[in-house]
Scaffold this motif. Structure first.
Motif, PDB file in Angstrom:
ATOM      1  N   ILE A   1       0.865  -1.188   0.000  1.00 17.17           N
ATOM      2  CA  ILE A   1       0.000   0.000   0.000  1.00 17.17           C
ATOM      3  C   ILE A   1       0.901   1.238   0.000  1.00 17.17           C
ATOM      4  O   ILE A   1       1.780   1.373   0.858  1.00 17.17           O
ATOM      5  N   ILE A   2       0.659   2.112  -0.932  1.00 19.91           N
ATOM      6  CA  ILE A   2       1.521   3.286  -1.104  1.00 19.91           C
ATOM      7  C   ILE A   2       1.269   4.284   0.026  1.00 19.91           C
ATOM      8  O   ILE A   2       0.123   4.634   0.337  1.00 19.91           O
ATOM      9  N   THR A   3       2.371   4.745   0.636  1.00 20.95           N
ATOM     10  CA  THR A   3       2.287   5.815   1.646  1.00 20.95           C
ATOM     11  C   THR A   3       3.021   7.053   1.122  1.00 20.95           C
ATOM     12  O   THR A   3       3.793   6.979   0.157  1.00 20.95           O
ATOM     13  N   GLU A   4       2.801   8.172   1.797  1.00 25.56           N
ATOM     14  CA  GLU A   4       3.392   9.438   1.318  1.00 25.56           C
ATOM     15  C   GLU A   4       4.909   9.396   1.349  1.00 25.56           C
ATOM     16  O   GLU A   4       5.569   9.997   0.497  1.00 25.56           O
ATOM     17  N   GLU A   5       5.501   8.671   2.294  1.00 28.57           N
ATOM     18  CA  GLU A   5       6.954   8.614   2.417  1.00 28.57           C
ATOM     19  C   GLU A   5       7.598   7.875   1.247  1.00 28.57           C
ATOM     20  O   GLU A   5       8.806   8.003   1.005  1.00 28.57           O
ATOM     21  N   MET A   6       6.821   7.089   0.528  1.00 27.21           N
ATOM     22  CA  MET A   6       7.378   6.271  -0.558  1.00 27.21           C
ATOM     23  C   MET A   6       7.531   7.036  -1.868  1.00 27.21           C
ATOM     24  O   MET A   6       8.138   6.518  -2.804  1.00 27.21           O
TER      25      MET A   6
END
Length: 350
Positions: A307-312
């Motif tokens: 699941i994509i997070t903002e830090e990625m």
């Protein structure tokens, strides 16, 4: 309302400026100097050259006082000044009009009496009426009846007086009118130029071409004339001489051939950069849109199913992937495949 002078269309809100250089009587009564001024003005790019046609005894009484800077022009009366320069008449102006045709520049001359108006009508495509004749309704009426464009200077006048003059022209069925802001002071101090009045005339007379007749001392960059053009002047008139160092008459506040070139070159630059009115991306910007804008980019390896997070993710050039404006739509989505660090994200990955 537009004007057409010798086939040249002058539009109220167009970009092109019709430049009239006023030789007046700066030729000093020498026909060869007058012809040389015509040739140099044409080569420099002026649209028209204008002279002044009068006989001193028809124009001013012998007791008419001077109203100019006496340190520049020493004549004690208007009659004395005009008598120095009134030698040209019908034959001379025919010669000058023919020479203008050869040089491909429009010939004009401001008449100051009925006789000169009559014979000049056969020689020129438009009439210029001086500010001092704005209240001379019989004369304006006579000129309006020729049914040619009328360019009217408005120096030292009220709006009421301008309205009256315009009505005189209109009543003769002539609607080809241009009104020039002008200050009737020789020379005009920069702080007295008030070229903002160009905008006022444009608002008050939305149906007519507005212009500017300038009497300031020519500045090296021709900033006064260019500013007048920026404010909406579409006909510009300025005194013109072959030698600005000469004393007397209108030499001291005139432009010369080099000034004409400067003004015309300034206007070419301005017209080139003005371009279109409607805001939209241009063809010349296509590469920049593609490669200078940003895309969302992975800051680390992201395994399939994560699941994509903002830090990625961050944003980097080029702009060939998902736009940063869609960041909130990307966060929380699942990676459909393995994504490597620094990969540009596209929708098919999610």
């Amino acid at each position: 309302m537009n004007l057409t002078i010798n086939g040249k269309k002058i539009t109220r809100d167009g970009q092109e400026v019709y430049l009239i250089v006023e030789a007046g009587v700066n030729h000093g009564g020498d026909i060869n100097i007058a012809k040389s001024m015509i040739r140099e003005a044409a080569e420099a790019g002026a649209d028209a050259i204008k002279f002044q046609t009068y006989k001193a005894e028809k124009l001013a009484s012998k007791n008419s006082p001077a109203y100019w800077d006496r340190t520049k022009e020493k004549s004690e009366s208007q009659y004395e000044l005009f008598k120095k320069y009134d030698s040209f008449w019908i034959e001379e102006y025919k010669v000058l009009a023919d020479y203008c045709k050869q040089c491909q520049i429009d010939f004009m001359s401001t008449p100051f009496d009925s006789d000169s108006a009559d014979f000049l009508n056969e020689l020129m495509p438009a009439f210029k009426i001086a500010s001092a004749d704005l209240t001379n309704h019989p004369f304006i009426r006579r000129i309006a009846r020729y049914q040619k464009p009328v360019i009217l200077s408005t120096g030292a006048s009220t709006l009421g007086e301008i309205d009256e003059a315009v009505r005189v022209i209109e009543d003769e069925g002539n609607s080809q009118i241009s009104l020039l802001h002008c200050v009737l002071s020789y020379p005009t101090k920069d702080e007295d130029a008030h070229i903002n009045m160009i905008k006022h005339l444009k608002n008050v007379y939305p149906q007519y071409v507005i212009g500017y007749s300038d009497h300031t001392v020519a500045d090296p960059s021709m900033m006064t004339l260019n500013t007048a053009a920026f404010l909406g002047a579409r006909i510009i008139e300025k005194h013109y001489t072959y030698d600005k160092t000469l004393e007397g008459n209108d030499h001291y506040h005139a432009m010369d051939a080099n000034d004409i070139k400067t003004f015309k070159n300034n206007m070419r630059v301005v017209n080139n950069v003005l371009g279109q009115y409607y805001k939209e991306p241009l063809k010349s910007e296509e590469q920049a849109i593609k490669y200078a804008r940003r895309s969302l980019v992975a800051t680390q390896d992201i395994a399939k199913g994560t699941i994509i997070t903002e830090e990625m993710i961050t944003w980097k050039r080029p702009g060939v992937g998902i736009s940063p404006k869609y960041l909130d739509l990307v966060i929380g989505r699942e990676a459909k495949l393995n994504i490597k660090e620094d990969d540009i994200l596209i929708w098919e990955m999610l």
